[in-house]
Structures are given as structure tokens and as C-alpha cells.
Write an enzyme that holds these catalytic residues in place. Structure first.
Site, PDB file in Angstrom:
ATOM      1  CE  LYS A 239      -4.127  -2.189   1.720  1.00 22.70           C
ATOM      2  NZ  LYS A 239      -3.682  -3.584   2.024  1.00 22.70           N
ATOM      3  CG  ASP A 240       4.586   1.646   2.183  1.00 23.64           C
ATOM      4  OD1 ASP A 240       3.915   2.360   2.939  1.00 23.64           O
ATOM      5  OD2 ASP A 240       5.372   0.771   2.576  1.00 23.64           O
TER       6      ASP A 240
END
Ligand SMILES: *Cc1c(COP(=O)(O)O)cnc(C)c1O
Length: 496
Positions: free
Chosen positions: A111-112
Site C-alpha cells: 500500500k506504500d
């Protein structure tokens, strides 16, 4: 200019930068580009580009009301010096398959990639439209979005963020990551409930008109860092292109040869980005949707019936413990050729009966592009152990779901194309389950185990997970799932 319209009502539409700011359309629908398939990206032009170059073309094509200079600044601001690999998303060959490692960012989960760039999109949009109001980001998390969003937004001027997570539904490492977050504009709140409860709570706040007055008084707008925000999805298209082009550049495939992508799926965001990539021209044969025991999607892909009326199971891949996959709504929109009434009626059934059935026609189109499979926690543990013992490649539980489903997919002999398996988290984010998979027994302290796992496997612990247990806990709010909107109201009142 590309138009982004609500999946449930064409008349609610806006540009990319405003869709990103709004997060969710007023009627609760999700913003979707209405001419996605008309946008074709020329693969040959991207062949020798690095991650940044590919990102600029993909994002510039889709989010086209940002200028080229704005996109350039967003891309470099998001990724330069923030990822542990210059490649951003390295591709590793394990036996005959390719593992696309998406976990080298600031919080060790995929998700970064999107949440590093979303704050840049939002602040650029505020500037562009001369908006003076502050943005309050409301986020529901099954564990990984929360920390990635906190890292992305902490101390970003003009924004505040509240993260709601299921109090007993995340790993010890995930919880420690969130509760130790610094920053003067962040709040982290444990909710007595599961992820679906927190996600529903956030969606309800968004569409609750009772907030209108208070938002005006406190000069605030809501937005979302969840994958319901189109600004979360578009950056994820980039690594599908990057992985494919890496294979071409390494001589593993020829240009134009189709590949399959196997994606560990929860909210259907990651795999949907793969479908977007296919729509804009990437030669993808099958998108394989890999689920854990919460296998609503496996059933949906085989029967056309989406039924969330079933027991919610806690598994060793908690970031995929989800029964309502929000982004499926966008796929329904695309597969129905933008038939908003049809999508709205499915969503109405889902809300009222917890269940809907798509038309035969739509099911046929779904099955042409997607294959679904699932794994239980025992099978997941076996995959981690077997692959490690055979190849010394150490993977986390979510990646193992995808790996195991990839093996089932290959056995089914749908096609003979090469496979890319998306790896969504560092094994050290889920140390307890990974360690227990390799050894039959294990200690309870996750942080002791982390070190032990690293020593034994000679795989390094990501920088950001080291010494996590020594950092101070900075957040302690815990509320019932019924208190979420009251909590937000209070935060807005304090601001006035
Ligand atoms: C969020 C997450 C997933 C699921 O991704 P979706 O986009 O929600 O389908 C899978 N693995 C990990 C580690 C995650 O954090």
C-alpha cells in the site's frame, strides 16, 4: 479532459484532481473514468524507462487534468529516496515464476506505493483549485493501509488524518507500527468490530449530510485514503507495466506476449489496477484473484453470485479478511460498459440483502478475464515452508495465498503463459505466522521472533520494522463501532 463519474450515476462527474479530493461520489458511488478503454498506452515507448518514467506516462494519461510538471513533482516527491530498492518494485524469479515485490516502501507493505503519492496528488489539487479548506482524511484499515496512510500524510500541511482499525483484527507488528506514529495531524483509533464494520462506518460518515454544517464551520472537507479513492488505484497500474517490461527487457518474454498476474486480494483494489492496465493495453491473459478462507470472490467468479452472508473468518493473512470488496463495484461498471443503473441495482441488493447476482452476460465477461482460487491457512503455511525449503525464498502469508493459488491455476492448465505473482508484504510484517509455518512451534513475542527469523533465514528485517518495540505508544483511543461518527464529530468540534 478525462471525466470521472459515479459508478451509480453518470450525472455526478468531475475531473481527476477533484475526484481524488472528494474521495467518494455524493451518492456513495465510486469515481470511474468513463472512457478508460479509449486510452491506449504505447508499450514500446516505455521499454527502456525506469519506474519514474513509466509512472509519469501512465499517471499523466489517466489523471490528465494535472500538468506534466505536477505529475513529475508528485512522482519524484513520492518515491525518490523513500524506497529501499531503486527499482521501487523489484521482480524476482523463483523457479519458473516471477514474484513482484511490492513491499520495499516505508511501511513494508504494497500500500506504500499508492499512499506515498496520494498526499502529493491531494495537496497539488488543493493548490490547483485554490481551496483554502483543510482536508480530513478518514481511513478504515485491515492493518496495512493505516500505517501507510499515516506515513504518507503525517505533518502534511493542510491535512489531518484519522485511521480506524479493528482493535483485535491486526497483527502485533501492524498495531505497533500504527500506534507509534508521530505527527501533529494524526489520530489512530481502535474499533471494537471487524474491518467491514470500520469500512462501512467510514462510508456512512462520508454520505451523512448531518456533517455538512459542521464541515463548513470548521472549514474542512472529508477525503479518503482507502482504495475507494481513484488516486489510490491509478498509481498501482504502474507496477504491472514495470513488471511486464522487466520481463521483456530480460528476454523472458517477447514484446506483446501475454502474461498472467496472480494477486492476493481483499478489497479488490490491487487486482482492479491490473484490469485497468489490461484495459489501457498491457497484454494480460488472466488476472487470477487469490483469496483466503474469506473466499466470497472465488465463489463470485465461479457463480456470478456475490454473497457476503457468511461467517467472517480470522486468518493468517488478516489484510485480506474482508467480506465486502468495495472495488468490485468499479469492475461491474466496466464490465457492464458503464451501465450505472445496473451497478446501482446490484449495490442496492448488496446493501439490503447482503447479496446480488449479476446477469449471465456480465458473468461471461468476468470469467473471460478473471480466474478465482482460494487457500486455507494450513495450505498457506505449507506453501511458505515448501518454497523456503526448496528455494530459500521467504514469503509472507498474503504472498503465499497468491503463490498457492498460482500453483492451482497452473494445474488447471487454462493457458501456458508465464506468471507474475504479486508479493504484497514483507515476511517480517507477519513474523509470527511465517515463523510458525517454518517451525511447528514458536514463541509468542513477535519482536523476539523477528530477529530469530532473520538470523535463521539470512533475510534482513526492513529498516522500518527494526526496533519497533522500543518506540513509545502515542495513541490509545478505543471506541465501539457505533461511535465512529460521534468520534469524527468531536474531532471537528475541537477544531473550530
Ligand atoms: C491490502 C492488502 C492486500 C489486499 O489488497 P486489496 O487491494 O485490498 O485487494 C493484500 N495483501 C496485503 C499485505 C495487503 O496489505
Amino acid at each position: 479532459m478525462n471525466i470521472f463519474e459515479s459508478t451509480r450515476d453518470k450525472s455526478l462527474n468531475t475531473t481527476a484532481s477533484m475526484a481524488i479530493l472528494n474521495g467518494l461520489a455524493e451518492d456513495g458511488g465510486l469515481y470511474m473514468m468513463n472512457n478508460l478503454k479509449e486510452k491506449q498506452i504505447d508499450l514500446n515507448a516505455l521499454l527502456h524507462q525506469d519506474y519514474y518514467g513509466i509512472a509519469k506516462v501512465v499517471l499523466g494519461t489517466l489523471l490528465d487534468d494535472y500538468t506534466a510538471e505536477e505529475i513529475h513533482d508528485c512522482v519524484h516527491g513520492a518515491y525518490e529516496h523513500k524506497f529501499a530498492s531503486d527499482d521501487i518494485t523489484p521482480l524476482v524469479k523463483v523457479k519458473d515464476d516471477f514474484i513482484l515485490e511490492l513491499f520495499h516502501g516505508p511501511t513494508a507493505a504494497f500500500k506504500d506505493i499508492a499512499l506515498s503519492i496520494l498526499p502529493h496528488f491531494i495537496t497539488t489539487s488543493l493548490k490547483k483549485h485554490h481551496i483554502e479548506e483543510e482536508i480530513l482524511i478518514l481511513t478504515a484499515t485491515s492493518g496495512d493501509t493505516g500505517k501507510a496512510a499515516l506515513e504518507g500524510f503525517k505533518d502534511v500541511k493542510g491535512t489531518q488524518i484519522i485511521v480506524f482499525y479493528p482493535k483485535n483484527g491486526v497483527s502485533a507488528v501492524q498495531e505497533a507500527q500504527m500506534l507509534t506514529t508521530t505527527g501533529s495531524n494524526v489520530r489512530v483509533v481502535g474499533v471494537e468490530g471487524n474491518f467491514d464494520d470500520t469500512q462501512n462506518g467510514v462510508k456512512a460518515i462520508f454520505t451523512n449530510q448531518e456533517f455538512d454544517g459542521l464541515l463548513k464551520q470548521s472549514k474542512t472537507q472529508f477525503s479518503s485514503a482507502n482504495s475507494i479513492n481513484i488516486g489510490r488505484l491509478t498509481p498501482q497500474i504502474v507496477y504491472y507495466f514495470k513488471a511486464y517490461l522487466d520481463c521483456v527487457n530480460r528476454g523472458e518474454i517477447t514484446m506483446g506476449e501475454p502474461m498472467n498476474f496472480i494477486v492476493p486480494t481483499g478489497n479488490f483494489g490491487n487486482i482492479l489496477a491490473g484490469y485497468f492496465a489490461k484495459c489501457v493495453g498491457l497484454p494480460i491473459a488472466q488476472l487470477v484473484c487469490a483469496s483466503n478462507e474469506n473466499n466470497v470472490l472465488t465463489d463470485f467468479i465461479s457463480t456470478g453470485i456475490y454473497d457476503k452472508n457468511r461467517e467472517f473468518k480470522k486468518t493468517t493473512s488478516p489484510s485480506m479478511d474482508i467480506l465486502i470488496s468495495s472495488n468490485l463495484e468499479r469492475l461491474l461498471y466496466l464490465l457492464s460498459e458503464g451501465n450505472c443503473d445496473e451497478v446501482a441495482s446490484y449495490m442496492k441488493d448488496l446493501k439490503e440483502k447482503g447479496k446480488y447476482q449479476v446477469s449471465d452476460d456480465l458473468l461471461k465477461r468476468l470469467q473471460a478475464d478473471f480466474y478465482g482460487g482460494c487457500l486455507d491457512s494450513q495450505e498457506v503455511a505449507k506453501v511458505i515452508k515448501d518454497v523456503y525449503e526448496e528455494t530459500h525464498y521467504l514469503m509472507d502469508t498474503h504472498t503465499a495465498v497468491a503463490y498457492g493459488v498460482a500453483m492451482k491455476f497452473k494445474t488447471a492448465k487454462i493457458n501456458n503463459y508465464k506468471n507474475v505473482i504479486l508479493s504484497t508484504a514483507s515476511p517480517f510484517k507477519f513474523t509470527h505466522s511465517v515463523y510458525a509455518a517454518i517451525h511447528e512451534e514458536c514463541d509468542t513475542d513477535e519482536f523476539v521472533l523477528m530477529k530469530r527469523l532473520s538470523d535463521e533465514t539470512a533475510v534482513e528485517i526492513p529498516e522500518n520494522l527494526r526496533d519497533l518495540d522500543l518506540k513509545g505508544i502515542l495513541h490509545s483511543d478505543v471506541i465501539d463501532k457505533s461511535e465512529m461518527s460521534q468520534y469524527v464529530r468531536h474531532c471537528l468540534e475541537v477544531k473550530e
